[in-house]
Design an enzyme around this catalytic site. Sequence first.
Site, PDB file in Angstrom:
ATOM      1  N   ASP A 228      -2.133  48.210  76.675  1.00 49.48           N
ATOM      2  CA  ASP A 228      -2.340  47.539  77.826  1.00 49.48           C
ATOM      3  C   ASP A 228      -3.586  48.228  78.694  1.00 49.48           C
ATOM      4  O   ASP A 228      -4.094  47.890  79.406  1.00 49.48           O
ATOM      5  CB  ASP A 228      -1.158  47.041  78.754  1.00 49.48           C
ATOM      6  CG  ASP A 228      -1.437  45.838  79.583  1.00 49.48           C
ATOM      7  OD1 ASP A 228      -1.935  44.944  78.986  1.00 49.48           O
ATOM      8  OD2 ASP A 228      -0.930  45.676  80.770  1.00 49.48           O
TER       9      ASP A 228
ATOM     10  N   ASP B 242      12.558  41.253  82.875  1.00 48.67           N
ATOM     11  CA  ASP B 242      13.582  41.305  81.927  1.00 48.67           C
ATOM     12  C   ASP B 242      14.808  40.301  82.272  1.00 48.67           C
ATOM     13  O   ASP B 242      15.005  39.437  81.654  1.00 48.67           O
ATOM     14  CB  ASP B 242      13.826  42.404  81.288  1.00 48.67           C
ATOM     15  CG  ASP B 242      14.143  43.594  82.400  1.00 48.67           C
ATOM     16  OD1 ASP B 242      14.237  43.153  83.607  1.00 48.67           O
ATOM     17  OD2 ASP B 242      14.333  44.725  82.068  1.00 48.67           O
TER      18      ASP B 242
END
Length: 1147
Positions: free
Chosen positions: A413, A848
């Site tokens: 990223d 998550d």
Amino acid sequence: MASKGILKNSGSSRMPPQGAGKPPTAPTSAPTVVFGRRTDSGRFISNSRDDLDSEISSVDFQDYHVHIPMTPDNQPMDDDGGAKAEEQYVSGSLFTGGFNSVTRAHVMDKSGVAGRRGAKGPSSCMVEGCDAKVMRDGRGDDILPCECEFRICVDCFTDAVKAGGGVCPGCKEPYKNTEWEDLAGTADLTRALSLPRGPAGANSHKMERRLSLVKQTTVNQSGEFDHNRWLFETKGTYGYGNAIWPQDGADDDAAPAGAGHPKELLTKPWRPLTRKLKIPAAVISPYRLLVLIRLVALAFFLMWRIKHQNDDAIWLWGMSIVCELWFAFSWVLDQLPKLCPINRATDLSVLKEKFETPTPNNPTGKSDLPGIDIFVSTADPEKEPVLVTANTILSILAAEYPVEKLACYLSDDGGALLTFEAMAEAASFANLWVPFCRKHDIEPRNPDSYFNLKRDPFKNKVKPDFVKDRRRIKREYDEFKVRVNGLPDAIRRRSDAHHAREEIQAMNLQREKMKAGGDEPFEPVKIPKGTWMADSTHWPGTWLHPSQDHARGDHAGIIQVMLKPPSDMPMYGNINEKSPLDFSVVDTRLPMLVYVSREKRPGYDHNKKAGAMNALVRASAIMSNGPFILNLDCDHYVYNSKALREGMCFMMDRGGDRLCYVQFPQRFEGIDPSDRYANHNTVFFDVNMRALDGLQGPVYVGTGCLFRRIALYGFDPPRSKDHSPGFCSCCLPRRRKASASNANSEETMALRMGDFDGDSMNLATFPKKFGNSSFLIDSIPVAEFQSRPLADHPSVKNGRPPGALTIPRDMLDASIVAEAISVISCWYEEKTEWGIRVGWIYGSVTEDVVTGYRMHNRGWKSVYCVTQRDAFRGTAPINLTDRLHQVLRWATGSVEIFFSRNNALFASSKMKVLQRIAYLNVGIYPFTSIFLIVYCFLPALSLFSGQFIVQTLNVTFLTYLLIITITLCLLAMLEIKWSGIALEEWWRNEQFWLIGGTSAHLAAVLQGLLKVIAGIEISFTLTSKQVGDDVEDEFAELYTVKWTSLMIPPLTIIMINLVAIAVGFSRTIYSTIPQWSKLLGGVFFSFWVLAHLYPFAKGLMGRRGRTPTIVYVWSGLVAITISLLWIAIKPPSQAANSQLGGSFSFP
């Protein structure tokens, strides 16, 4: 494999009713037996037009199937040379592109990086003396007119039909079809598979190719058919030796489940892949009884406390009773989901028998396991060292799973060239490391961890060349580390040299213009200082000196296939090569490895890790489309090479199609032996997660999780039910959805979303949900079919036929990679449901937990897989400041969940009640810090004031206190018993619960309220994974003290309680009538607080007393301020002074 080796009577479709079920009789004449193919529904369909005129259509013995083994003339099909060249071009090119930019392929020199693949020659005629090309259809695929797969050209085939009597030159059997047009039509027919089709488009044929059933062979190293090996592996024989008689109605589409299965299959006992290991009743029954006893005791105690007020200190009584009520409520939320803990076990031998053992549908025993795409995420090479990431990649590439079924994707990223070149080095070193691990059964397969093992590395190693191989690999790895560690300087020097050359060229050009007669004044040339790759081209990602289109949040999308997809057949090393090691008996293939850096542009919300994961989901769906996805952090490596197989046992077991993910526990390395700050977190991973496994499944914790791709796409499970109405159903009744299960076929029952009234879903709506990529939409039904369990028993629901996944993957071409570039662009998710209902969910720091909650809310289940050998291992921050910031991020995410639509109070009726309580506790637990910090000050306030939370320490209060304390200790002992954790780990967890509750959790509540009320966004930094500078002490980071404002509250509590103990003792000793009962009560609770905060105080001391002065200054000021405020609120009275005996002073 269903289409190979199955003989079918062509007249079965015209069988008279009166002949059904009759035993076979001797034929009056030799019947003409032809080959057919078997569909996934159990029907046998002829591949020849001549079957309609078969001469045996009226005999009684027509309804039988005979399995015939392959012949020695059967040869493997060669790959197309043009496709190989295209694949070589793809694997050797760096693809870039993005918003309003053209997708480009930069051809790169990657010698030594690509994986090995065996080269096969072009398909040529097998007739002796002829080397012409074989017959091919319009799509370029070989046409094999005989079932023995004897390759033949057009001219030789014509000669065999006209002059040879229509007999195959290979097996000497008559051709079943001698017309060219019929052969071409049959070749197209055998490639199709009966499955629900997606939207029609230019790419629909790719889905058919991926789902086609192809013939498999067993070959030796020379590429020839090894018939002896086939007989040994399959116990096969020639002739009509194994006829299988189907039941009546086997060819009928409306036949009941199991009608077409042989009697041997119906009577065969089911061998499960997994089993539940329930907690012994001698442990779990007393545990539940103690929970009930403590619950009743708490209720009576709180009732007694409410009725018996302390009139002398009503304010102290009020604060204590409010805190105690909240603590009781919090304990109930935490304890109720722990009532049904279970353990699970897998059987890898059954998995191998079902999916990798020769069967009639898979004679060669080729792996029938589904594919797995593994995601590794990284963002900053400075905080996440590239050497750590490279070791994680190497452990993945060496995992014990079929090589052709694995694909590894690295998400960078940060778009850093350092990460890119480090992965290229890792791909090159993998050519030695992976075969070495397979040859000598190395564990763990992370080279850094393996070479740093404290145990004997030669234990259980029997091969004589192990010592030599290990020594050579160790030297190669040391050189690999030196190369990786030298990459930053190499990239910097290379970029400086190219930049200097560009400046010189620009200056020379400017001087030439001035000499040509230009009157413009001389100005210094300003050229952006770019970052250069090894092939002397600009790096399309982030530059060392950020510039436009080359900054951390502004760069193009990048995809590089570093290791191309392996061949479908094993490739063994050659001892004659210049390889430093002997891999002649080892499969040297490597899984596919892809580097991905999604496009980033200013003005777009890239959604941090969740956005990066969704970009990988889309790119992998186009390039490999593994039906299962495993995500790992860059510092979590594969510690158990068979962990993927253990996770697949749950997915492929009966009822496994309802599992959304398999969560593995997180295990950590490099933590101090005493685990001062509870970094192992064993109470959560071994107690809470095992307990949730007995409900609807454990929560998703961000790494070490094996997902079902279809569940990530937002689909509902195949068979879900409502457990109970939601909490808000009394006010907002839910409309029951009409059931349409009877109208839907078994193939489409898994493709459903909860937004639709019926069970079916219109595929035309997919572009609105998933984007406008036709490649991505076409891959969805494929992934759903491939993720189904094996239908090897009638009790398996929604299964797939055996042998359906033994086909090789499609080769990559430039169009596929170009499509993958488009789906990782910054604009692709606009006006879609990515991050809203599809993929990883956006809007929370802890994406998550939210992602797992959404799956459970749709009715999916999850499983907790605790392997005997740890599946994965990673690193955790052992520094106090880093640990507090990590807990702060988790707690802030929980507060965001509580104030969002993901609050468990709004859960659907598909979620179980206890599972809902567990998710509710996830969002509520940070708020306990408000009451906890107040309760930690109560002992000090009691000692300062000379009062206590009760009027007197009578027998009733002490009895309740004793019962509550004893039941808590007994519950802890039983939890230790059924979870297997140690008593010290439980106590460390209790200590850090108080440390985090008085520091990070309180800050998280304040930050969460600021975000909800004022809209102030919260930014977090990555947890550093760098090791300490002190190489002589691996725990040097433990003693490093870094100042943070989170340390102020717990340090203030420590100092005030210490001062309060001194004041209390002084008051009691110098008073005329000492009140020892109130002193003992206050001192006991103060020591209780200080004992929990002891690790925090020890961490502040450092190793050599290097505590920052600011810590003491702030804590002293806060303690003095609170003391003066207390004296101002309640100054000492004359009566109190008289009780003190006149002049009171501190000792």
